[in-house]
Motif scaffolding. Structure first.
Motif, PDB file in Angstrom:
ATOM      1  N   LEU A   1      68.448 112.122 -22.006  1.00  0.00           N
ATOM      2  CA  LEU A   1      68.594 111.424 -20.891  1.00  0.00           C
ATOM      3  C   LEU A   1      70.297 110.871 -20.696  1.00  0.00           C
ATOM      4  O   LEU A   1      70.632 110.930 -19.424  1.00  0.00           O
ATOM      5  N   VAL A   2      70.835 110.223 -21.602  1.00  0.00           N
ATOM      6  CA  VAL A   2      72.129 109.881 -21.455  1.00  0.00           C
ATOM      7  C   VAL A   2      73.232 110.998 -21.531  1.00  0.00           C
ATOM      8  O   VAL A   2      74.098 110.764 -20.492  1.00  0.00           O
ATOM      9  N   LEU A   3      72.949 112.046 -21.977  1.00  0.00           N
ATOM     10  CA  LEU A   3      73.894 113.444 -21.905  1.00  0.00           C
ATOM     11  C   LEU A   3      73.738 113.842 -20.546  1.00  0.00           C
ATOM     12  O   LEU A   3      74.640 114.075 -19.560  1.00  0.00           O
ATOM     13  N   GLY A   4      72.554 113.641 -19.945  1.00  0.00           N
ATOM     14  CA  GLY A   4      72.340 114.060 -18.553  1.00  0.00           C
ATOM     15  C   GLY A   4      73.117 113.377 -17.324  1.00  0.00           C
ATOM     16  O   GLY A   4      73.636 113.774 -16.401  1.00  0.00           O
ATOM     17  N   MET A   5      72.779 112.037 -17.438  1.00  0.00           N
ATOM     18  CA  MET A   5      73.465 111.017 -16.765  1.00  0.00           C
ATOM     19  C   MET A   5      75.079 111.273 -16.771  1.00  0.00           C
ATOM     20  O   MET A   5      75.613 110.882 -15.901  1.00  0.00           O
ATOM     21  N   VAL A   6      75.525 111.424 -17.974  1.00  0.00           N
ATOM     22  CA  VAL A   6      77.085 111.335 -18.042  1.00  0.00           C
ATOM     23  C   VAL A   6      77.370 112.684 -17.430  1.00  0.00           C
ATOM     24  O   VAL A   6      78.560 112.699 -16.761  1.00  0.00           O
ATOM     25  N   TRP A   7      76.643 113.803 -17.588  1.00  0.00           N
ATOM     26  CA  TRP A   7      77.062 115.230 -16.883  1.00  0.00           C
ATOM     27  C   TRP A   7      76.933 114.955 -15.306  1.00  0.00           C
ATOM     28  O   TRP A   7      78.081 115.302 -14.831  1.00  0.00           O
ATOM     29  N   VAL A   8      76.206 114.321 -14.967  1.00  0.00           N
ATOM     30  CA  VAL A   8      75.885 114.225 -13.257  1.00  0.00           C
ATOM     31  C   VAL A   8      77.181 113.072 -12.781  1.00  0.00           C
ATOM     32  O   VAL A   8      77.815 113.392 -11.788  1.00  0.00           O
ATOM     33  N   ALA A   9      77.485 112.063 -13.621  1.00  0.00           N
ATOM     34  CA  ALA A   9      78.445 111.313 -13.464  1.00  0.00           C
ATOM     35  C   ALA A   9      79.871 112.074 -13.453  1.00  0.00           C
ATOM     36  O   ALA A   9      80.662 111.696 -12.272  1.00  0.00           O
TER      37      ALA A   9
ATOM     38  N   ALA B   1      80.285 115.095 -13.037  1.00  0.00           N
ATOM     39  CA  ALA B   1      80.241 116.166 -11.748  1.00  0.00           C
ATOM     40  C   ALA B   1      80.412 115.377 -10.444  1.00  0.00           C
ATOM     41  O   ALA B   1      81.230 115.921  -9.568  1.00  0.00           O
ATOM     42  N   ILE B   2      80.078 114.300 -10.246  1.00  0.00           N
ATOM     43  CA  ILE B   2      80.407 113.447  -8.966  1.00  0.00           C
ATOM     44  C   ILE B   2      81.786 113.093  -8.970  1.00  0.00           C
ATOM     45  O   ILE B   2      82.376 113.106  -7.851  1.00  0.00           O
ATOM     46  N   VAL B   3      82.397 112.609 -10.109  1.00  0.00           N
ATOM     47  CA  VAL B   3      83.693 111.765 -10.136  1.00  0.00           C
ATOM     48  C   VAL B   3      84.658 112.881 -10.121  1.00  0.00           C
ATOM     49  O   VAL B   3      85.769 112.646  -9.386  1.00  0.00           O
ATOM     50  N   ASP B   4      84.243 114.041 -10.639  1.00  0.00           N
ATOM     51  CA  ASP B   4      85.521 115.027 -10.746  1.00  0.00           C
ATOM     52  C   ASP B   4      85.839 115.727  -9.367  1.00  0.00           C
ATOM     53  O   ASP B   4      84.910 116.111  -8.662  1.00  0.00           O
ATOM     54  N   ASN B   5      86.987 116.051  -9.124  1.00  0.00           N
ATOM     55  CA  ASN B   5      87.238 116.454  -7.786  1.00  0.00           C
ATOM     56  C   ASN B   5      87.510 118.161  -7.963  1.00  0.00           C
ATOM     57  O   ASN B   5      87.984 118.760  -6.837  1.00  0.00           O
TER      58      ASN B   5
ATOM     59  N   ARG C   1      81.221 120.429  -8.949  1.00  0.00           N
ATOM     60  CA  ARG C   1      80.407 120.012  -7.589  1.00  0.00           C
ATOM     61  C   ARG C   1      79.480 121.234  -7.653  1.00  0.00           C
ATOM     62  O   ARG C   1      78.153 121.098  -7.082  1.00  0.00           O
ATOM     63  N   GLU C   2      79.723 122.513  -7.785  1.00  0.00           N
ATOM     64  CA  GLU C   2      78.841 123.501  -7.680  1.00  0.00           C
ATOM     65  C   GLU C   2      77.958 123.439  -8.703  1.00  0.00           C
ATOM     66  O   GLU C   2      76.883 123.850  -8.680  1.00  0.00           O
ATOM     67  N   SER C   3      78.356 123.046 -10.153  1.00  0.00           N
ATOM     68  CA  SER C   3      77.337 123.067 -11.112  1.00  0.00           C
ATOM     69  C   SER C   3      76.219 121.975 -10.827  1.00  0.00           C
ATOM     70  O   SER C   3      75.166 121.933 -11.243  1.00  0.00           O
ATOM     71  N   LEU C   4      76.684 120.914  -9.877  1.00  0.00           N
ATOM     72  CA  LEU C   4      75.808 119.934  -9.784  1.00  0.00           C
ATOM     73  C   LEU C   4      74.870 120.229  -8.422  1.00  0.00           C
ATOM     74  O   LEU C   4      73.689 120.080  -8.860  1.00  0.00           O
ATOM     75  N   TYR C   5      75.307 120.941  -7.663  1.00  0.00           N
ATOM     76  CA  TYR C   5      74.594 121.415  -6.393  1.00  0.00           C
ATOM     77  C   TYR C   5      73.918 122.519  -6.486  1.00  0.00           C
ATOM     78  O   TYR C   5      72.985 122.707  -5.655  1.00  0.00           O
ATOM     79  N   GLY C   6      74.302 123.297  -7.155  1.00  0.00           N
ATOM     80  CA  GLY C   6      73.603 124.777  -7.319  1.00  0.00           C
ATOM     81  C   GLY C   6      74.796 125.648  -6.540  1.00  0.00           C
ATOM     82  O   GLY C   6      75.398 126.514  -6.834  1.00  0.00           O
TER      83      GLY C   6
END
Length: 122
Positions: free
Chosen positions: A89-97, A99-103, A108-113
């Motif tokens: 859970l913590v690793l998934g939240m860090v990965w999503v955060a 992916a959102i913060v990185d420009n 972004r493609e790894s997050l949205y598909g």
């Protein structure tokens, strides 16, 4: 126990070294030994805080899986599973955060598909 006994040990060894500076049998009580012991004590105390404290908390809260025998082994299994799920859970939240913060486009493609239509204009 090591952290409690290390301070008196370092004080006593320093006093012995100051009182007997030329003694061959006391030369192993040097500053690098004490410094190394301090480093090891604080390394293992920090590791125990990171790993053993969550294990102890989940172990006291666990009752064992449904259908398992009452005992310590069932509680240990449930605790290990809970720690693995919490880690995921913590690793998934860090990965999503990240992916959102990185420009970066790849993050972004790894997050949205694939790139959503409203972001293609950007």
């Amino acid at each position: 126990m090591g952290a409690v006994l290390l301070l008196p040990f370092s004080i006593i060894s320093n006093e012995v070294l100051l009182s007997l500076p030329r003694n061959y049998y006391i030369q192993w009580l040097n500053g690098s030994l004490i410094h190394g012991l301090w480093n090891l004590v604080f390394l293992f105390s920090n590791l125990s805080l990171i790993f053993l404290m969550p294990f102890a908390y989940f172990f006291t809260e666990s009752e064992g899986f449904a259908g398992s025998r009452k005992g310590v082994l069932g509680r240990v299994y449930e605790t290990v599973v809970m720690l693995m799920l919490l880690t995921l859970l913590v690793l998934g939240m860090v990965w999503v955060a990240l992916a959102i913060v990185d420009n970066n486009k790849a993050s972004r493609e790894s997050l949205y598909g694939e790139q959503p239509s409203f972001l293609q204009a950007v």
